[in-house]
Design a protein around this motif. Sequence first.
Motif, PDB file in Angstrom:
ATOM      1  N   ILE A 179      45.335  44.155  38.661  1.00  0.00           N
ATOM      2  CA  ILE A 179      44.873  42.788  38.483  1.00  0.00           C
ATOM      3  C   ILE A 179      43.423  42.796  38.016  1.00  0.00           C
ATOM      4  O   ILE A 179      42.684  43.753  38.260  1.00  0.00           O
ATOM      5  CB  ILE A 179      45.003  41.949  39.776  1.00  0.00           C
ATOM      6  N   ALA A 180      43.063  41.727  37.329  1.00  0.00           N
ATOM      7  CA  ALA A 180      41.680  41.542  36.882  1.00  0.00           C
ATOM      8  C   ALA A 180      41.260  40.144  37.317  1.00  0.00           C
ATOM      9  O   ALA A 180      41.987  39.170  37.104  1.00  0.00           O
ATOM     10  CB  ALA A 180      41.588  41.696  35.368  1.00  0.00           C
ATOM     11  N   LEU A 181      40.109  40.061  37.948  1.00  0.00           N
ATOM     12  CA  LEU A 181      39.594  38.786  38.408  1.00  0.00           C
ATOM     13  C   LEU A 181      38.081  38.866  38.422  1.00  0.00           C
ATOM     14  O   LEU A 181      37.497  39.923  38.211  1.00  0.00           O
ATOM     15  CB  LEU A 181      40.142  38.433  39.788  1.00  0.00           C
ATOM     16  N   LYS A 182      37.467  37.737  38.649  1.00  0.00           N
ATOM     17  CA  LYS A 182      36.012  37.686  38.781  1.00  0.00           C
ATOM     18  C   LYS A 182      35.725  37.364  40.232  1.00  0.00           C
ATOM     19  O   LYS A 182      36.282  36.414  40.780  1.00  0.00           O
ATOM     20  CB  LYS A 182      35.437  36.614  37.864  1.00  0.00           C
ATOM     21  N   VAL A 183      34.894  38.168  40.886  1.00  0.00           N
ATOM     22  CA  VAL A 183      34.524  37.948  42.282  1.00  0.00           C
ATOM     23  C   VAL A 183      33.007  37.828  42.355  1.00  0.00           C
ATOM     24  O   VAL A 183      32.293  38.759  41.976  1.00  0.00           O
ATOM     25  CB  VAL A 183      35.036  39.084  43.197  1.00  0.00           C
ATOM     26  N   ASN A 184      32.553  36.663  42.787  1.00  0.00           N
ATOM     27  CA  ASN A 184      31.115  36.389  42.885  1.00  0.00           C
ATOM     28  C   ASN A 184      30.390  36.675  41.571  1.00  0.00           C
ATOM     29  O   ASN A 184      29.294  37.218  41.550  1.00  0.00           O
ATOM     30  CB  ASN A 184      30.487  37.163  44.045  1.00  0.00           C
ATOM     31  N   GLY A 185      31.062  36.313  40.480  1.00  0.00           N
ATOM     32  CA  GLY A 185      30.462  36.451  39.158  1.00  0.00           C
ATOM     33  C   GLY A 185      30.611  37.809  38.514  1.00  0.00           C
ATOM     34  O   GLY A 185      30.192  38.005  37.383  1.00  0.00           O
ATOM     35  N   LYS A 186      31.227  38.759  39.199  1.00  0.00           N
ATOM     36  CA  LYS A 186      31.394  40.107  38.651  1.00  0.00           C
ATOM     37  C   LYS A 186      32.858  40.361  38.326  1.00  0.00           C
ATOM     38  O   LYS A 186      33.744  40.064  39.118  1.00  0.00           O
ATOM     39  CB  LYS A 186      30.904  41.157  39.652  1.00  0.00           C
ATOM     40  N   ASP A 187      33.097  40.950  37.176  1.00  0.00           N
ATOM     41  CA  ASP A 187      34.461  41.300  36.787  1.00  0.00           C
ATOM     42  C   ASP A 187      34.964  42.455  37.646  1.00  0.00           C
ATOM     43  O   ASP A 187      34.248  43.425  37.862  1.00  0.00           O
ATOM     44  CB  ASP A 187      34.523  41.691  35.307  1.00  0.00           C
ATOM     45  N   VAL A 188      36.196  42.296  38.129  1.00  0.00           N
ATOM     46  CA  VAL A 188      36.831  43.313  38.964  1.00  0.00           C
ATOM     47  C   VAL A 188      38.209  43.594  38.388  1.00  0.00           C
ATOM     48  O   VAL A 188      38.959  42.666  38.076  1.00  0.00           O
ATOM     49  CB  VAL A 188      36.980  42.822  40.421  1.00  0.00           C
ATOM     50  N   SER A 189      38.525  44.852  38.233  1.00  0.00           N
ATOM     51  CA  SER A 189      39.874  45.262  37.846  1.00  0.00           C
ATOM     52  C   SER A 189      40.291  46.346  38.832  1.00  0.00           C
ATOM     53  O   SER A 189      39.554  47.319  39.036  1.00  0.00           O
ATOM     54  CB  SER A 189      39.885  45.809  36.419  1.00  0.00           C
ATOM     55  N   THR A 190      41.444  46.142  39.447  1.00  0.00           N
ATOM     56  CA  THR A 190      41.862  47.079  40.483  1.00  0.00           C
ATOM     57  C   THR A 190      43.372  47.086  40.620  1.00  0.00           C
ATOM     58  O   THR A 190      44.049  46.150  40.190  1.00  0.00           O
ATOM     59  CB  THR A 190      41.191  46.738  41.831  1.00  0.00           C
ATOM     60  N   GLU A 191      43.863  48.118  41.230  1.00  0.00           N
ATOM     61  CA  GLU A 191      45.290  48.229  41.518  1.00  0.00           C
ATOM     62  C   GLU A 191      45.508  47.828  42.972  1.00  0.00           C
ATOM     63  O   GLU A 191      44.776  48.263  43.861  1.00  0.00           O
ATOM     64  CB  GLU A 191      45.734  49.670  41.293  1.00  0.00           C
ATOM     65  N   VAL A 192      46.500  46.961  43.197  1.00  0.00           N
ATOM     66  CA  VAL A 192      46.803  46.495  44.548  1.00  0.00           C
ATOM     67  C   VAL A 192      48.301  46.570  44.803  1.00  0.00           C
ATOM     68  O   VAL A 192      49.099  46.489  43.883  1.00  0.00           O
ATOM     69  CB  VAL A 192      46.329  45.033  44.777  1.00  0.00           C
ATOM     70  N   GLU A 193      48.630  46.729  46.067  1.00  0.00           N
ATOM     71  CA  GLU A 193      50.036  46.612  46.442  1.00  0.00           C
ATOM     72  C   GLU A 193      50.442  45.165  46.254  1.00  0.00           C
ATOM     73  O   GLU A 193      49.657  44.250  46.512  1.00  0.00           O
ATOM     74  CB  GLU A 193      50.237  47.015  47.904  1.00  0.00           C
ATOM     75  N   ASP A 194      51.665  44.941  45.824  1.00  0.00           N
ATOM     76  CA  ASP A 194      52.129  43.579  45.573  1.00  0.00           C
ATOM     77  C   ASP A 194      52.101  42.710  46.825  1.00  0.00           C
ATOM     78  O   ASP A 194      51.976  41.496  46.729  1.00  0.00           O
ATOM     79  CB  ASP A 194      53.534  43.584  44.972  1.00  0.00           C
TER      80      ASP A 194
END
Length: 156
Positions: free
Chosen positions: A4-19
């Motif tokens: 998933i890719a999202l923005k957290v507190n203004g910072k771009d985050v891309s990470t793998e997560v369990e569904d």
Amino acid sequence: MSTIALKVNGKDVSTEVEDRALLVELIREELKLTGTHVGCDTSQCGACVVHVDGVAMKSCTMFAVQANGADVRTIEGVAEGDALHPMQAAFAEHHGLQCGFCTPGMVMTAIDMVRRLGNDLDEATIRHELEGNICRCTGYQNIVKAIKAGASAMAS
């Protein structure tokens, strides 16, 4: 697993997560933003409230994959540099806390309350809006005072 890719507190985050991973787990365990608390495991307490695309959400009720593409703001992201958000400052000034465990969720809920309802909030409205947030330490008197003061400060 999903990426998933999202923005957290203004910072771009891309990470793998369990569904099946909850948003609160991603925030606390993967991103190490521990201001968002888990207090009940039943979505009753409100300690885990964050803003998702500008709307208050209990992060224990949302899967992390549902936040894909979203803008997420946690309590760590509401201050402007070293300056507290007006609602955070009002909670400190009016002692709207005791142990502090519920405070991040209360502040996030209060900011959303002002966004939705405006700055002129009466006590009955504030108390009604806080029904999804539990504080086990106080009688809510100072929390209500803090929210009223924070709402006024946000108008400035």
